[in-house]
Design a protein around this motif. Structure first.
Motif, PDB file in Angstrom:
ATOM      1  N   ARG A  12       0.813  -1.221   0.000  1.00 18.60           N
ATOM      2  CA  ARG A  12       0.000   0.000   0.000  1.00 18.60           C
ATOM      3  C   ARG A  12       0.848   1.273   0.000  1.00 18.60           C
ATOM      4  O   ARG A  12       0.307   2.385  -0.052  1.00 18.60           O
ATOM      5  CB  ARG A  12      -0.917   0.017   1.221  1.00 18.60           C
TER       6      ARG A  12
ATOM      7  N   GLY B  94       0.061   3.408  -2.753  1.00 17.95           N
ATOM      8  CA  GLY B  94      -1.380   3.441  -3.013  1.00 17.95           C
ATOM      9  C   GLY B  94      -1.966   4.834  -2.915  1.00 17.95           C
ATOM     10  O   GLY B  94      -1.289   5.807  -2.573  1.00 17.95           O
TER      11      GLY B  94
ATOM     12  N   LYS C 137      -8.057   6.270  -0.869  1.00 17.81           N
ATOM     13  CA  LYS C 137      -8.719   4.973  -0.798  1.00 17.81           C
ATOM     14  C   LYS C 137      -8.106   4.024   0.220  1.00 17.81           C
ATOM     15  O   LYS C 137      -8.682   2.996   0.524  1.00 17.81           O
ATOM     16  CB  LYS C 137      -8.703   4.305  -2.177  1.00 17.81           C
ATOM     17  N   SER C 138      -6.928   4.355   0.729  1.00 17.27           N
ATOM     18  CA  SER C 138      -6.226   3.452   1.629  1.00 17.27           C
ATOM     19  C   SER C 138      -5.741   4.199   2.868  1.00 17.27           C
ATOM     20  O   SER C 138      -4.930   5.133   2.773  1.00 17.27           O
ATOM     21  CB  SER C 138      -5.027   2.820   0.915  1.00 17.27           C
TER      22      SER C 138
END
Length: 118
Positions: A26, A29, A33-34
């Motif tokens: 991640r 990322g 969204k994360s």
């Protein structure tokens, strides 16, 4: 260590390895969204603050909450520790090496050795 404890330790080891891989995946990322990506992008100071917050929650749970609460708060702390390690570029092997170096050393002696280095 009992056979059950060894099994639990192996399971925790596997879950932590998987979680560490997830944290790594991640890193690049989308912070929209994360949560992990957002934390990593926020930098070491923010990650350190989250670790302190989660550590306090574990301490309070140990002092006054249920075993299930303690386990849940500890899971949160472990996650945030992995994020903090990632944001600082500390590999789990480095943590394992530090633990290995302390194996068989009294906690009192280890603490005294750290104080003489400071």
């Amino acid at each position: 260590m009992s056979k059950q404890d060894l099994g639990s330790a192996k399971r925790l080891n596997e879950l932590l390895a998987t979680l560490a891989e997830t944290v790594d995946s991640r890193a690049d990322g989308n912070p929209e969204k994360s949560y992990t990506a957002r934390l990593l992008k926020s930098g070491p100071v923010r990650c350190g603050k989250k670790i302190a917050e989660e550590g306090a929650e574990v301490a309070l749970a140990i002092a006054a909450e249920t075993r299930k609460d303690v386990a849940a708060e500890t899971a949160d702390l472990l996650f945030h520790l992995l994020v903090g390690l990632r944001v600082r570029g500390v590999q789990l092997d480095m943590v394992a090496d530090a633990l290995s170096e302390r194996r068989g050393v009294s906690g009192i002696a280890e603490k005294a050795a750290r104080q003489t280095k400071a």
